[in-house]
Design an enzyme around this catalytic site. Structure first.
Site, PDB file in Angstrom:
ATOM      1  N   CYS A 116       0.807  -1.223   0.000  1.00 57.58           N
ATOM      2  CA  CYS A 116       0.000   0.000   0.000  1.00 57.58           C
ATOM      3  C   CYS A 116       0.842   1.275   0.000  1.00 57.58           C
ATOM      4  CB  CYS A 116      -0.977  -0.006   1.173  1.00 57.58           C
ATOM      5  SG  CYS A 116      -2.197  -1.313   1.001  1.00 57.58           S
ATOM      6  N   HIS A 256      -3.264   7.022   3.039  1.00 60.05           N
ATOM      7  CA  HIS A 256      -3.698   5.782   2.389  1.00 60.05           C
ATOM      8  C   HIS A 256      -5.034   5.369   3.016  1.00 60.05           C
ATOM      9  CE1 HIS A 256      -3.996   1.818   0.895  1.00 60.05           C
ATOM     10  NE2 HIS A 256      -3.779   1.257   2.066  1.00 60.05           N
ATOM     11  N   ASN A 286     -10.286  -0.067   0.018  1.00 59.28           N
ATOM     12  CA  ASN A 286      -8.829   0.033  -0.076  1.00 59.28           C
ATOM     13  C   ASN A 286      -8.402  -0.423  -1.475  1.00 59.28           C
ATOM     14  OD1 ASN A 286      -6.067  -0.249   0.083  1.00 59.28           O
ATOM     15  ND2 ASN A 286      -6.064  -1.366   2.026  1.00 59.28           N
TER      16      ASN A 286
HETATM   17  C1  LIG Z   1      -9.838  -6.047   9.285  1.00 62.99           C
HETATM   18  C2  LIG Z   1     -10.433  -5.129  10.325  1.00 62.99           C
HETATM   19  C3  LIG Z   1     -11.469  -4.228   9.708  1.00 62.99           C
HETATM   20  C4  LIG Z   1     -11.128  -5.981  11.388  1.00 62.99           C
HETATM   21  O1  LIG Z   1     -11.674  -5.121  12.362  1.00 62.99           O
HETATM   22  P1  LIG Z   1     -11.468  -5.441  13.912  1.00 62.99           P
HETATM   23  O2  LIG Z   1     -12.173  -4.400  14.640  1.00 62.99           O
HETATM   24  O3  LIG Z   1      -9.982  -5.581  14.128  1.00 62.99           O
HETATM   25  O4  LIG Z   1     -12.230  -6.781  14.064  1.00 62.99           O
HETATM   26  P2  LIG Z   1     -11.665  -8.157  14.619  1.00 62.99           P
HETATM   27  O5  LIG Z   1     -10.718  -8.759  13.627  1.00 62.99           O
HETATM   28  O6  LIG Z   1     -11.189  -7.931  16.017  1.00 62.99           O
HETATM   29  O7  LIG Z   1     -12.985  -8.962  14.666  1.00 62.99           O
HETATM   30  C5  LIG Z   1     -13.986  -8.720  15.614  1.00 62.99           C
HETATM   31  C6  LIG Z   1     -15.079  -9.722  15.407  1.00 62.99           C
HETATM   32  O8  LIG Z   1     -15.735  -9.415  14.170  1.00 62.99           O
HETATM   33  C7  LIG Z   1     -15.724 -10.565  13.346  1.00 62.99           C
HETATM   34  N1  LIG Z   1     -15.633 -10.154  11.959  1.00 62.99           N
HETATM   35  C8  LIG Z   1     -14.527 -10.053  11.176  1.00 62.99           C
HETATM   36  N2  LIG Z   1     -14.883  -9.645   9.948  1.00 62.99           N
HETATM   37  C9  LIG Z   1     -16.219  -9.484   9.969  1.00 62.99           C
HETATM   38  C10 LIG Z   1     -17.139  -9.074   8.996  1.00 62.99           C
HETATM   39  N3  LIG Z   1     -16.780  -8.737   7.761  1.00 62.99           N
HETATM   40  N4  LIG Z   1     -18.440  -9.010   9.362  1.00 62.99           N
HETATM   41  C11 LIG Z   1     -18.850  -9.329  10.593  1.00 62.99           C
HETATM   42  N5  LIG Z   1     -17.999  -9.733  11.563  1.00 62.99           N
HETATM   43  C12 LIG Z   1     -16.694  -9.792  11.250  1.00 62.99           C
HETATM   44  C13 LIG Z   1     -14.531 -11.378  13.786  1.00 62.99           C
HETATM   45  O9  LIG Z   1     -14.698 -12.723  13.427  1.00 62.99           O
HETATM   46  C14 LIG Z   1     -14.558 -11.154  15.256  1.00 62.99           C
HETATM   47  O10 LIG Z   1     -15.499 -12.001  15.831  1.00 62.99           O
HETATM   48  P3  LIG Z   1     -15.155 -12.779  17.200  1.00 62.99           P
HETATM   49  O11 LIG Z   1     -14.953 -11.694  18.205  1.00 62.99           O
HETATM   50  O12 LIG Z   1     -16.365 -13.606  17.408  1.00 62.99           O
HETATM   51  O13 LIG Z   1     -13.918 -13.557  16.921  1.00 62.99           O
HETATM   52  C15 LIG Z   1      -9.341  -4.293  11.013  1.00 62.99           C
HETATM   53  O14 LIG Z   1      -8.557  -5.101  11.835  1.00 62.99           O
HETATM   54  C16 LIG Z   1      -8.453  -3.577  10.057  1.00 62.99           C
HETATM   55  O15 LIG Z   1      -8.894  -2.678   9.373  1.00 62.99           O
HETATM   56  N6  LIG Z   1      -7.156  -3.929  10.039  1.00 62.99           N
HETATM   57  C17 LIG Z   1      -6.155  -3.269   9.252  1.00 62.99           C
HETATM   58  C18 LIG Z   1      -6.521  -3.264   7.810  1.00 62.99           C
HETATM   59  C19 LIG Z   1      -5.490  -2.602   7.003  1.00 62.99           C
HETATM   60  O16 LIG Z   1      -5.137  -1.510   7.295  1.00 62.99           O
HETATM   61  N7  LIG Z   1      -5.050  -3.298   5.984  1.00 62.99           N
HETATM   62  C20 LIG Z   1      -4.220  -2.839   4.973  1.00 62.99           C
HETATM   63  C21 LIG Z   1      -2.985  -2.222   5.456  1.00 62.99           C
HETATM   64  S1  LIG Z   1      -2.487  -1.255   4.212  1.00 62.99           S
END
Ligand SMILES: CC(C)(COP(=O)(O)OP(=O)(O)OC[C@H]1O[C@@H](n2cnc3c(N)ncnc32)[C@H](O)[C@@H]1OP(=O)(O)O)[C@@H](O)C(=O)NCCC(=O)NCCS
Length: 329
Positions: A116, A256, A286
């Protein structure tokens, strides 16, 4: 003689027509619109559906639009750098395919892969060719067909990504406009949390790598989230400090677009008002290498000569950084 700087003198973007809404994702995985909006800020993303079309198609559209807008002939292009994690092929590079498509017969080209941060790193790299005095017209295009490496059965990643391309033209400027400073870093500790396991020389494609879904992007979101906030905040802070600037001196921060909560946390940390942070993640998700040029394209009308703009990114690798530009037009 005053220093030659590389100024951005044009921007153009390409967004595929097809829209993948949160509602549509609800039919593919166990998710819902409210969760996606609350956790990421994303409402929809655009997908290049035509299986015949790849990253070079979107990049070519963006670059052709840029040439038309700036009145530049393809024959005037000296260098084209394409930032992408989804090149058409391992080789030839996507930049060469784009040059072929547009008839840039006097150019050389290559790709930069820095996840990214690809666009940020490429823009600085392209600027150096201008600053050296060697070249006059450098195009930097960030393009990614993220749908080609997205697993639409994995709810933690398929909600995040979209397809698009964005291109800028860099030209020499001796009036002080253009790239002022850049600060960039990498840390391989991030490979564990954000990667694509298969297809490279470590895990060449086999039936097994396909069965294991190793040709899709893998992400452990939580550590990436934390590192992204820390990385972009650190990079922007560094740029401000090195240039004796405060947030009040900056017209826009252009982050980003990975997650709205990451962007808000970075702005909070920097005490930077969200009104001056470019955000369009709700429409495109993204798009990896395309997020920053797409923001600049959309905000172009609000920028005027002399405005200070900071670009910042964080991505797989990890790769991160920021650059300070004085807007030229
Ligand atoms: C991916 C992302 C959105 C997940 O959000 P989060 O708040 O961290 O959520 P978690 O991974 O802790 O998941 C929380 C719960 O939601 C659930 N969950 C994950 N994706 C889900 C979705 N699309 N819909 C519903 N629930 C979801 C998980 O399974 C978890 O459930 P559990 O508590 O029963 O295990 C977040 O971590 C993120 O944006 N990370 C960085 C992304 C990024 O910047 N990537 C590129 C870098 S350039």
């Amino acid at each position: 003689m005053s220093k030659i700087r590389a100024a951005i003198t044009g921007i153009y973007g390409y967004i595929p027509e097809d829209i993948l809404t949160n509602k549509a994702l609800e039919t593919l995985v166990d998710t819902n619109d409210e969760w996606i909006k609350a956790r990421t800020g994303i409402e929809e993303r655009h997908i290049l559906r035509d299986p015949e079309k790849a990253t070079s198609y979107m990049a070519t559209e963006a670059v052709q639009g840029l040439l038309k807008k700036t009145g530049l002939s393809p024959l005037d292009i000296d260098l084209l750098i394409c930032a992408s994690v989804t090149p058409d092929y391992f080789f030839p590079d996507t930049g060469t395919l784009i040059c072929y498509n547009i008839g840039a017969k006097n150019a050389f080209a290559y790709d930069i892969q820095a996840a990214c941060s690809g666009f940020l790193f490429s823009a600085t790299t392209g600027a150096k060719f201008i600053e050296s005095g060697a070249y006059k017209n450098v195009i930097v295009v960030g393009a990614d067909k993220m749908s080609s490496i997205t697993d639409y059965t994995d709810r933690s990643t398929c909600i995040l990504f979209g397809d698009a391309a964005g291109a800028i033209l860099l030209q020499p400027n001796d009036q002080g406009f253009g790239l002022q400073d850049s600060w960039m870093r990498v840390d391989g500790v991030g490979a564990e949390f954000l990667h694509m396991k298969g297809g490279g020389s470590k895990n060449p494609p086999t039936h097994e790598t396909v069965d294991k879904k190793w040709h899709y992007l893998f992400q452990d979101g939580k550590p990436v989230f934390k590192a992204a906030v820390k990385g972009m905040a650190e990079a922007v802070n560094e740029i401000l400090k090195r240039n004796n600037l405060s947030p009040d001196d900056i017209r826009f921060v252009v982050p980003h677009q990975a997650n709205l909560r990451i962007i808000q946390a970075v702005a909070d940390y920097l005490k930077f008002p969200m009104e001056r942070v470019m955000v369009n993640i709700q429409k495109y998700g993204n798009t990896t290498s395309a997020t920053i040029p797409l923001c600049l394209w959309e905000w172009e009308d609000q920028l005027k000569p002399g405005d200070k703009v900071i670009l910042t990114s964080f991505g797989g690798g990890y790769t991160w950084g920021a650059s300070l530009w004085t807007w030229a037009y």
